[in-house]
Scaffold this motif. Structure first.
Motif, PDB file in Angstrom:
ATOM      1  N   THR A   1     -27.919  33.151  24.111  1.00 16.35           N
ATOM      2  CA  THR A   1     -27.698  34.205  25.099  1.00 16.35           C
ATOM      3  C   THR A   1     -26.844  33.702  26.261  1.00 16.35           C
ATOM      4  O   THR A   1     -26.756  32.495  26.531  1.00 16.35           O
ATOM      5  N   GLY A   2     -26.241  34.666  26.967  1.00 14.33           N
ATOM      6  CA  GLY A   2     -25.491  34.323  28.170  1.00 14.33           C
ATOM      7  C   GLY A   2     -26.382  33.799  29.267  1.00 14.33           C
ATOM      8  O   GLY A   2     -25.956  32.974  30.092  1.00 14.33           O
ATOM      9  N   SER A   3     -27.647  34.243  29.295  1.00 11.64           N
ATOM     10  CA  SER A   3     -28.586  33.764  30.316  1.00 11.64           C
ATOM     11  C   SER A   3     -28.782  32.265  30.204  1.00 11.64           C
ATOM     12  O   SER A   3     -28.816  31.541  31.209  1.00 11.64           O
ATOM     13  N   ASP A   4     -28.916  31.778  28.963  1.00  8.97           N
ATOM     14  CA  ASP A   4     -29.076  30.339  28.765  1.00  8.97           C
ATOM     15  C   ASP A   4     -27.837  29.593  29.242  1.00  8.97           C
ATOM     16  O   ASP A   4     -27.931  28.539  29.882  1.00  8.97           O
ATOM     17  N   GLU A   5     -26.656  30.134  28.958  1.00 10.28           N
ATOM     18  CA  GLU A   5     -25.422  29.478  29.382  1.00 10.28           C
ATOM     19  C   GLU A   5     -25.336  29.377  30.900  1.00 10.28           C
ATOM     20  O   GLU A   5     -24.971  28.332  31.452  1.00 10.28           O
ATOM     21  N   VAL A   6     -25.674  30.476  31.571  1.00 10.51           N
ATOM     22  CA  VAL A   6     -25.575  30.488  33.035  1.00 10.51           C
ATOM     23  C   VAL A   6     -26.557  29.502  33.653  1.00 10.51           C
ATOM     24  O   VAL A   6     -26.187  28.663  34.494  1.00 10.51           O
ATOM     25  N   PHE A   7     -27.831  29.601  33.255  1.00 12.20           N
ATOM     26  CA  PHE A   7     -28.829  28.704  33.856  1.00 12.20           C
ATOM     27  C   PHE A   7     -28.610  27.259  33.433  1.00 12.20           C
ATOM     28  O   PHE A   7     -28.953  26.333  34.176  1.00 12.20           O
ATOM     29  N   SER A   8     -28.016  27.055  32.270  1.00  9.94           N
ATOM     30  CA  SER A   8     -27.735  25.689  31.832  1.00  9.94           C
ATOM     31  C   SER A   8     -26.686  25.038  32.721  1.00  9.94           C
ATOM     32  O   SER A   8     -26.860  23.899  33.182  1.00  9.94           O
ATOM     33  N   PHE A   9     -25.557  25.762  32.972  1.00  6.58           N
ATOM     34  CA  PHE A   9     -24.550  25.125  33.835  1.00  6.58           C
ATOM     35  C   PHE A   9     -25.065  24.984  35.262  1.00  6.58           C
ATOM     36  O   PHE A   9     -24.681  24.059  35.990  1.00  6.58           O
ATOM     37  N   MET A  10     -25.952  25.901  35.682  1.00  5.15           N
ATOM     38  CA  MET A  10     -26.569  25.735  37.005  1.00  5.15           C
ATOM     39  C   MET A  10     -27.383  24.447  37.060  1.00  5.15           C
ATOM     40  O   MET A  10     -27.331  23.703  38.054  1.00  5.15           O
ATOM     41  N   SER A  11     -28.137  24.161  35.995  1.00  3.19           N
ATOM     42  CA  SER A  11     -29.008  22.975  35.988  1.00  3.19           C
ATOM     43  C   SER A  11     -28.210  21.678  35.965  1.00  3.19           C
ATOM     44  O   SER A  11     -28.687  20.640  36.429  1.00  3.19           O
ATOM     45  N   TRP A  12     -26.982  21.722  35.420  1.00  4.42           N
ATOM     46  CA  TRP A  12     -26.168  20.510  35.347  1.00  4.42           C
ATOM     47  C   TRP A  12     -25.243  20.350  36.555  1.00  4.42           C
ATOM     48  O   TRP A  12     -24.576  19.326  36.700  1.00  4.42           O
TER      49      TRP A  12
ATOM     50  N   PRO B   1     -25.608  19.679  39.907  1.00  2.00           N
ATOM     51  CA  PRO B   1     -25.668  18.498  40.783  1.00  2.00           C
ATOM     52  C   PRO B   1     -25.268  17.212  40.084  1.00  2.00           C
ATOM     53  O   PRO B   1     -24.798  16.272  40.731  1.00  2.00           O
ATOM     54  N   PHE B   2     -25.417  17.144  38.768  1.00  2.00           N
ATOM     55  CA  PHE B   2     -25.004  15.945  38.042  1.00  2.00           C
ATOM     56  C   PHE B   2     -23.495  15.937  37.842  1.00  2.00           C
ATOM     57  O   PHE B   2     -22.849  14.894  37.956  1.00  2.00           O
ATOM     58  N   THR B   3     -22.930  17.094  37.568  1.00  2.00           N
ATOM     59  CA  THR B   3     -21.474  17.188  37.416  1.00  2.00           C
ATOM     60  C   THR B   3     -20.766  16.789  38.707  1.00  2.00           C
ATOM     61  O   THR B   3     -19.771  16.055  38.704  1.00  2.00           O
ATOM     62  N   PHE B   4     -21.292  17.285  39.834  1.00  2.00           N
ATOM     63  CA  PHE B   4     -20.667  17.017  41.130  1.00  2.00           C
ATOM     64  C   PHE B   4     -21.397  15.916  41.912  1.00  2.00           C
ATOM     65  O   PHE B   4     -21.354  15.887  43.137  1.00  2.00           O
ATOM     66  N   LEU B   5     -22.018  15.010  41.181  1.00  2.00           N
ATOM     67  CA  LEU B   5     -22.750  13.917  41.813  1.00  2.00           C
ATOM     68  C   LEU B   5     -21.887  13.108  42.781  1.00  2.00           C
ATOM     69  O   LEU B   5     -22.372  12.717  43.855  1.00  2.00           O
ATOM     70  N   PRO B   6     -20.617  12.819  42.482  1.00  2.00           N
ATOM     71  CA  PRO B   6     -19.797  12.080  43.456  1.00  2.00           C
ATOM     72  C   PRO B   6     -19.699  12.767  44.816  1.00  2.00           C
ATOM     73  O   PRO B   6     -19.587  12.081  45.846  1.00  2.00           O
ATOM     74  N   ILE B   7     -19.752  14.107  44.851  1.00  2.00           N
ATOM     75  CA  ILE B   7     -19.702  14.805  46.134  1.00  2.00           C
ATOM     76  C   ILE B   7     -20.981  14.550  46.925  1.00  2.00           C
ATOM     77  O   ILE B   7     -20.943  14.298  48.143  1.00  2.00           O
ATOM     78  N   LEU B   8     -22.128  14.611  46.245  1.00  2.00           N
ATOM     79  CA  LEU B   8     -23.395  14.318  46.927  1.00  2.00           C
ATOM     80  C   LEU B   8     -23.405  12.882  47.440  1.00  2.00           C
ATOM     81  O   LEU B   8     -23.869  12.608  48.555  1.00  2.00           O
ATOM     82  N   ILE B   9     -22.896  11.966  46.629  1.00  2.00           N
ATOM     83  CA  ILE B   9     -22.827  10.561  47.051  1.00  2.00           C
ATOM     84  C   ILE B   9     -21.885  10.410  48.239  1.00  2.00           C
ATOM     85  O   ILE B   9     -22.161   9.634  49.175  1.00  2.00           O
ATOM     86  N   ALA B  10     -20.770  11.145  48.225  1.00  2.00           N
ATOM     87  CA  ALA B  10     -19.839  11.074  49.348  1.00  2.00           C
ATOM     88  C   ALA B  10     -20.523  11.473  50.649  1.00  2.00           C
ATOM     89  O   ALA B  10     -20.303  10.858  51.700  1.00  2.00           O
ATOM     90  N   ILE B  11     -21.372  12.489  50.591  1.00  2.00           N
ATOM     91  CA  ILE B  11     -22.046  12.976  51.797  1.00  2.00           C
ATOM     92  C   ILE B  11     -23.032  11.945  52.318  1.00  2.00           C
ATOM     93  O   ILE B  11     -23.006  11.567  53.500  1.00  2.00           O
ATOM     94  N   THR B  12     -23.916  11.466  51.454  1.00  4.88           N
ATOM     95  CA  THR B  12     -24.959  10.535  51.921  1.00  4.88           C
ATOM     96  C   THR B  12     -24.393   9.143  52.204  1.00  4.88           C
ATOM     97  O   THR B  12     -24.815   8.484  53.159  1.00  4.88           O
ATOM     98  N   ALA B  13     -23.454   8.684  51.388  1.00  4.09           N
ATOM     99  CA  ALA B  13     -22.872   7.354  51.619  1.00  4.09           C
ATOM    100  C   ALA B  13     -22.064   7.323  52.908  1.00  4.09           C
ATOM    101  O   ALA B  13     -22.059   6.321  53.630  1.00  4.09           O
ATOM    102  N   SER B  14     -21.368   8.417  53.216  1.00  2.00           N
ATOM    103  CA  SER B  14     -20.599   8.450  54.468  1.00  2.00           C
ATOM    104  C   SER B  14     -21.523   8.380  55.676  1.00  2.00           C
ATOM    105  O   SER B  14     -21.181   7.767  56.701  1.00  2.00           O
ATOM    106  N   GLN B  15     -22.708   8.980  55.559  1.00  2.00           N
ATOM    107  CA  GLN B  15     -23.682   8.878  56.649  1.00  2.00           C
ATOM    108  C   GLN B  15     -24.196   7.453  56.778  1.00  2.00           C
ATOM    109  O   GLN B  15     -24.356   6.933  57.890  1.00  2.00           O
ATOM    110  N   TYR B  16     -24.442   6.814  55.643  1.00  6.29           N
ATOM    111  CA  TYR B  16     -24.979   5.449  55.667  1.00  6.29           C
ATOM    112  C   TYR B  16     -23.935   4.444  56.165  1.00  6.29           C
ATOM    113  O   TYR B  16     -24.245   3.566  56.975  1.00  6.29           O
ATOM    114  N   PHE B  17     -22.708   4.580  55.673  1.00 12.49           N
ATOM    115  CA  PHE B  17     -21.660   3.633  56.062  1.00 12.49           C
ATOM    116  C   PHE B  17     -20.956   4.039  57.353  1.00 12.49           C
ATOM    117  O   PHE B  17     -20.036   3.361  57.804  1.00 12.49           O
ATOM    118  N   LYS B  18     -21.384   5.182  57.934  1.00 11.47           N
ATOM    119  CA  LYS B  18     -20.869   5.651  59.220  1.00 11.47           C
ATOM    120  C   LYS B  18     -19.346   5.847  59.187  1.00 11.47           C
ATOM    121  O   LYS B  18     -18.599   5.273  59.971  1.00 11.47           O
TER     122      LYS B  18
END
Length: 646
Positions: free
Chosen positions: A142-153, A155-172
């Motif tokens: 179903t399309g519902s599975d496709e939508v919720f599946s890409f939603m669940s993935w 933060p992992f797909t865009f993990l470098p962006i999350l790391i950029a945010i927290t690492a920039s805070q840590y490294f100032k």
């Protein structure tokens, strides 16, 4: 229970007790801990902070002073960060040089911990989709599975962006520049170019052939990129002046660091992460029983010392390369074993307070958070912690024998993520379930059979809400003795009445429960006589006879308030045996009351005993006991040899 959620105050108290903001070089947080890097650790800071309401315990490990708070660590960290303003301080980082291992641990915890709940939420969504597909196989079409599946993935797909945010805070460093650079290496155009390189095409940059490495879901490349960015940006800000600096700094950082990452940083760090993951996977594939025993048996020791974030790049590398991972499958057994050990303590103990603490500590364990269980129960009692490690190893060995793996990432592995081991056509989920049952019931049975030293007093493991009076915190006798011994001066306060000791936070009157009157302890009397708690002077006898005020010879001002709202009795059922300005000795009879008469009139006899000048002392420490006889030590007002301000 009346509580006050004053997290800013708890944050300020922690800052004061570690020696003030000038003694703090770094402040970060993880899922349950406030992590501080101190220039030096003040004497008794660990015991004093561990006694604060809202603090579970304090751990010193990896060059960090770790204050374990629990689920409210975010609120406390926000208060500490606002108070410190470390990014604006020139002396930040001037503390002792940390070892490489300590710096790696500190970096991993600071970068990954802030968004672990994001990954955990996505992992639970993946688990929910697995359950739905098991019940309704057609859902995957179903399309519902496709939508919720890409939603669940996501933060992992865009993990470098999350790391950029927290690492920039840590490294100032500048967060927006960090996000720009990390987004650039994830650009879909680069992914297309990498695919062409993988197909045999040669693409060069500055005459050098590019590697086909891609950076979606990657960990180390964005982390190293932001680390280098922090040095480059500081250098540019120091040497560039004028209005052009605002444009030139991000421009130079972008055109230098992105090509450098594509040519060298990315391929080298990605290969490093994959190499470490490959080494672990070799152990898991060739010696699965050993791998399971090591992780199931020793994982919680890594949690105790706060070094558990170091494995995150390995686990994520496994999911990126193989779409599955065995480490988290083994890790779940270790987590569930601690929950099982807590259940064993719950059923075994005869101490009502310990039973209540064990019941409360088990709940976060369902979500993969074991600090309350470890510090509150199992590690405190020692033997249950060791038995849980044995059971965790046994459960992980069973999981290894079935070849079970996780096919969806679990931010916080635990009972709710077991379903992540499901893979159609395999016994992976069956093995995970059996292994986790072995871990849980094995730990519970071992604790019940082999037992532990059942405490006769309450433990200091309860997670107290910040803002409750200090005297509502529960200390072990060892901690109490240590803190009293460290005091420069002290005044012992004996119990004025026989009865059950009740935390002040449980008094059904906000004037007392919030600490507005001062720190203290309440007593549910089983006797009908009030005695002098120390040598001193009676400074007030209320006309309604229900309350007395005294001052000790060395300056402790104490209020003894018999019952709640008993002022409305206008003196009925009370007989006073002293008077204002009377000199009294410890143990002198001060007051009698008609226990049954007051109860029949519908009033609570809960009796607050309050140090009304608590602000004149560094601490008012309750003696650890659940019941007390008049004349026995109830609390101690202490002053440090050196003031906290110093």
């Amino acid at each position: 229970m009346a509580t006050v959620r004053d997290y800013p105050k708890l944050g300020r108290d922690i800052i004061d007790l570690v020696g003030g903001e000038k003694n703090i070089d770094q402040a970060t947080r993880c899922a349950t801990r406030l992590r501080l890097v101190l220039s030096s650790t003040p004497p008794n800071a660990k015991a004093r902070i561990a006694a604060l309401p809202g603090v579970i315990t304090v751990v010193e490990s990896g060059g960090q002073f770790q204050v374990v708070i629990g689920t409210h660590v975010g609120e406390v960290y926000d208060a500490v960060a606002q108070e410190l303003k470390l990014e604006n301080r020139a002396d930040a980082g001037a503390g002792p040089k940390l070892s490489i291992v300590s710096r790696v641990i500190a970096t991993m915890s600071a970068v990954f911990a802030p968004f672990v709940y994001i990954l955990a939420a996505a992992g639970l969504l993946q688990g929910a989709l697995i359950v739905i597909s098991m019940v309704w196989p057609g859902f995957t079409e179903t399309g519902s599975d496709e939508v919720f599946s890409f939603m669940s993935w996501t933060p992992f797909t865009f993990l470098p962006i999350l790391i950029a945010i927290t690492a920039s805070q840590y490294f100032k460093t500048n967060m927006l520049v960090a996000v720009l650079c990390c987004a650039a290496i994830m650009n879909p155009t680069w992914n297309e170019m990498a695919a062409r390189i993988s197909s045999g095409e040669t693409i060069t940059l500055f005459g050098m052939a590019l590697s086909p490495t891609t950076y979606t879901s990657s960990v180390l490349p964005p982390l190293f990129l932001v680390w280098l960015l922090s040095y480059l940006e500081r250098f540019l800000n120091k040497h560039l002046t004028g209005v052009g600096r605002s444009i030139l700094v991000p421009l130079i950082c972008l055109v230098l660091l992105v090509p450098l990452t594509l040519l060298s940083i990315g391929p080298v760090t990605s290969a490093t992460a994959m190499g470490i993951a490959t080494g672990y996977n070799w152990l898991s594939a060739d010696l699965p029983i050993l791998a399971g025993a090591l992780i199931g048996g020793f994982w919680q020791l890594a949690v105790v010392f706060g070094i558990h974030w170091g494995i995150t790049p390995v686990v994520l590398a496994n999911f990126e390369q193989y779409q599955s991972d065995s480490f988290q499958a083994f890790q779940t057994a270790a987590v569930i074993a601690q929950v099982g050990a807590v259940a064993g303590v719950f059923f075994k103990t005869r101490n009502r307070e310990l039973k209540r603490v064990a019941g409360s500590a088990a709940i976060p364990g369902l979500f993969g958070i074991t600090e309350p269980a470890i510090y509150g129960v199992t590690l405190r009692l020692k033997k249950p912690f060791l038995l849980a490690c044995v059971a965790g190893a046994a459960g992980a060995i069973v999981i290894a024998l079935f070849g079970s793996r996780y096919y969806a990432y679990a931010g916080l592995p635990g009972p709710l993520t077991i379903v992540n081991a499901y893979q159609p056509g395999t016994t992976s989920l069956l093995g995970e379930i059996i292994g986790c049952l072995v871990a849980f019931f094995g730990a519970m049975v071992l604790v019940i059979v082999f037992g532990f030293k059942d405490p006769v007093i309450e433990l200091d493991a309860e997670i107290h809400e910040p803002g409750t009076p200090l005297s509502s915190a529960v200390l072990t006798r060892e901690a109490y003795t240590e803190m009293v011994a460290a005091a420069g001066s002290r005044t012992s306060i004996a119990s004025p009445v026989t009865g059950k000791v009740v935390p002040m936070s449980e008094v059904p009157d906000p004037v007392f429960s919030t600490g507005a009157m001062g720190a203290g302890v309440a007593i549910a009397p089983t006797d009908s006589r009030i005695y002098a708690p120390f040598d001193g002077t009676v400074v007030v006898v209320m006309p309604s006879k229900h309350a007395l005020g005294l001052i000790s010879d060395d300056g402790v001002e104490l209020l003894i308030h018999v019952g709640i709202d008993t002022v409305k009795l206008n003196g009925e059922h009370f007989t006073v045996h002293t008077h204002t300005n009377a000199k009294v000795k410890k143990g002198d009879l001060l007051l009698e009351f008609d226990h049954e008469g007051i109860s029949r009139a519908g009033y609570s006899l809960l009796t607050p005993v309050i140090v009304t000048n608590s602000q004149d002392f560094d601490d008012v420490l309750p003696y650890p006991r659940t019941e007390v006889t008049h004349g026995e030590e109830l609390a101690t007002a202490v002053k440090a040899t050196v003031s906290i301000a110093e």
